[in-house]
Design a protein around this motif. Structure first.
Motif, short mmCIF file in Angstrom:
data_model
loop_
_atom_site.label_atom_id
_atom_site.label_comp_id
_atom_site.label_asym_id
_atom_site.label_seq_id
_atom_site.Cartn_x
_atom_site.Cartn_y
_atom_site.Cartn_z
N GLY A 63 2.46 -6.86 6.53
CA GLY A 63 3.43 -7.67 7.50
C GLY A 63 4.07 -8.78 6.70
N ALA A 64 4.83 -9.56 7.59
CA ALA A 64 5.48 -10.62 7.04
C ALA A 64 4.75 -11.84 6.68
CB ALA A 64 6.62 -11.11 8.32
N GLY A 65 4.89 -12.29 5.40
CA GLY A 65 3.99 -13.33 5.00
C GLY A 65 2.82 -12.86 4.32
N GLU A 66 2.72 -11.70 4.28
CA GLU A 66 1.73 -10.82 3.27
C GLU A 66 2.28 -10.41 2.15
OE1 GLU A 66 -1.22 -9.59 7.02
OE2 GLU A 66 -0.08 -8.03 5.95
N ASP A 67 1.66 -10.91 1.08
CA ASP A 67 2.37 -10.59 -0.31
C ASP A 67 1.81 -9.53 -0.95
OD1 ASP A 67 3.66 -10.74 -2.41
OD2 ASP A 67 3.34 -12.59 -3.21
N LEU A 68 2.43 -8.31 -0.74
CA LEU A 68 2.17 -6.98 -1.26
C LEU A 68 2.19 -7.19 -2.76
CD1 LEU A 68 1.86 -3.84 -1.00
CD2 LEU A 68 4.37 -3.77 -1.51
N SER A 69 2.99 -8.04 -3.46
CA SER A 69 2.71 -7.87 -4.96
C SER A 69 1.52 -8.81 -5.34
CB SER A 69 3.95 -8.69 -5.54
OG SER A 69 4.05 -9.96 -5.16
N SER A 70 0.93 -9.43 -4.55
CA SER A 70 -0.25 -9.93 -5.18
C SER A 70 -1.50 -9.45 -4.77
CB SER A 70 -0.21 -11.66 -4.15
OG SER A 70 -0.60 -11.58 -2.80
N GLU A 118 -7.82 -7.29 14.89
CA GLU A 118 -7.02 -7.20 13.68
C GLU A 118 -5.55 -7.07 14.18
OE1 GLU A 118 -8.12 -8.09 10.80
OE2 GLU A 118 -9.53 -8.90 12.27
N GLY A 119 -5.05 -6.26 15.17
CA GLY A 119 -3.76 -5.82 15.83
C GLY A 119 -3.10 -7.05 16.20
N GLY A 128 1.24 1.06 9.78
CA GLY A 128 1.23 1.11 8.46
C GLY A 128 -0.14 1.98 8.32
N VAL A 129 -1.40 1.54 8.43
CA VAL A 129 -2.61 2.50 8.35
C VAL A 129 -2.38 3.81 8.93
CG1 VAL A 129 -5.20 2.61 8.84
CG2 VAL A 129 -3.94 0.28 8.14
N ALA A 130 -2.12 3.72 10.20
CA ALA A 130 -2.05 5.41 10.84
C ALA A 130 -1.35 6.09 10.15
CB ALA A 130 -1.78 4.98 12.53
N THR A 131 -0.02 5.60 9.62
CA THR A 131 1.01 6.48 9.23
C THR A 131 0.66 6.96 8.04
OG1 THR A 131 2.87 5.19 10.32
CG2 THR A 131 3.46 6.33 8.20
#
Length: 284
Positions: A63-70, A118-119, A128-131
């Motif tokens: 989500g927003a603020g969660e850095d995928l790259s890290s 967690e939701g 995202g997990v379900a998809t």
């Protein structure tokens, strides 16, 4: 072990196995594997004939603020651990292979069961997990899929989407793997500093306090939750997010505990936010 990168290669391998009457086991992961992941692979190895595992850092569950790259990655180590655990086929796709059309217009969401815990902390996470789980199960085909019980809400989400969408998969929830001091293994643990690491088993102690209270005859949900919260509050380095006692299958709350109950706790220790859970059965 064979490593593949395309949907077609996975489908060819799993279809061929099933034509020969073999059972397919599937372990989806985001990589950066630890003993918790390899315990799922070992469970699949013991119960199925073709073990498939995936390593895919799914962008849709950040989500927003969660850095995928890290997000931590170590594919060489993941490959070695997967092979040692008995995986036959390791699926390591690119984002483009999994999501060939972007933005992704078709997503899967599970209502109700994802609203809290967690939701609430990560509002877009479970969609995202379900998809991605739906996509991966569609790629692998009929199988038994293995998830760790540490992420209990995720297990409930996956079980519900499999049931609601009539997906040809059986969901197996495997026991949480822990450090000797009780801390549940998690990829997030790498972010703990020495002091936070020493404090982290407070989550397990909180769950044990709640379970002990239930075992002593307490049936008031709020009193059990308060007892767990009190244990976390006594640890200065831990900031409680939630402590809850819920129905194990639906995550619903009832004032009086009954049947199969799941105790849930989440807390922040420094930067990382850790979660844990414990199952208890309330006698009739």
């Amino acid at each position: 072990m064979r490593t593949v990168t395309t949907v077609a290669e996975v489908r060819d391998a799993t279809d061929a196995a099933r034509r020969q009457g073999h059972r397919v086991g599937f372990v989806p992961t985001m990589g950066y594997l630890h003993e918790g992941h390899t315990s799922l692979m070992a469970a699949a190895r013991a119960a199925t004939d073709l073990v498939v595992a995936s390593v895919f850092v799914n962008p849709l569950q950040f989500g927003a603020g969660e850095d995928l790259s890290s997000y931590p990655r170590d594919l060489d180590r993941d490959t070695a651990l997967s092979e040692a655990a008995g995986v036959d086929l390791l699926f390591v796709p690119t984002v483009e292979e999994v999501y060939p059309h972007r933005p992704v217009l078709t997503t899967v969401s599970v209502a109700g069961i994802t609203d809290r815990f967690e939701g609430a902390a990560r509002p877009t996470h479970f969609a995202g997990v379900a998809t991605v789980v739906t996509k991966l199960l569609a790629i692998v085909g009929p199988c038994t899929t293995y998830f760790g019980a540490k992420d209990w809400q995720q297990v409930c989400v996956v079980q519900r989407l499999v049931d609601d969408l009539s997906l040809p998969a059986t969901v197996e929830a495997c026991p949480t793997v822990r450090e000797p001091d009780g801390l549940a293994l998690s990829s997030r643990n790498v972010y703990l500093g020495p002091e936070e690491r020493a404090a982290a088993p407070v989550l397990r102690r909180a769950l044990e306090a709640g379970a002990a209270l239930v075992g002593a005859g307490e049936r008031d949900r709020r009193r059990v939750e308060a007892a767990m919260a009190e244990v976390v509050a006594a640890e200065p380095l831990a900031e409680l997010d939630y402590a809850a006692a819920v129905d194990a299958a639906t995550l619903a709350e009832a004032d009086v505990l009954a049947g199969e109950v799941r105790l849930l706790v989440a807390a922040r220790l420094g930067v990382p936010r850790l979660l844990d859970n414990l199952g208890v059965v309330v006698p009739a």
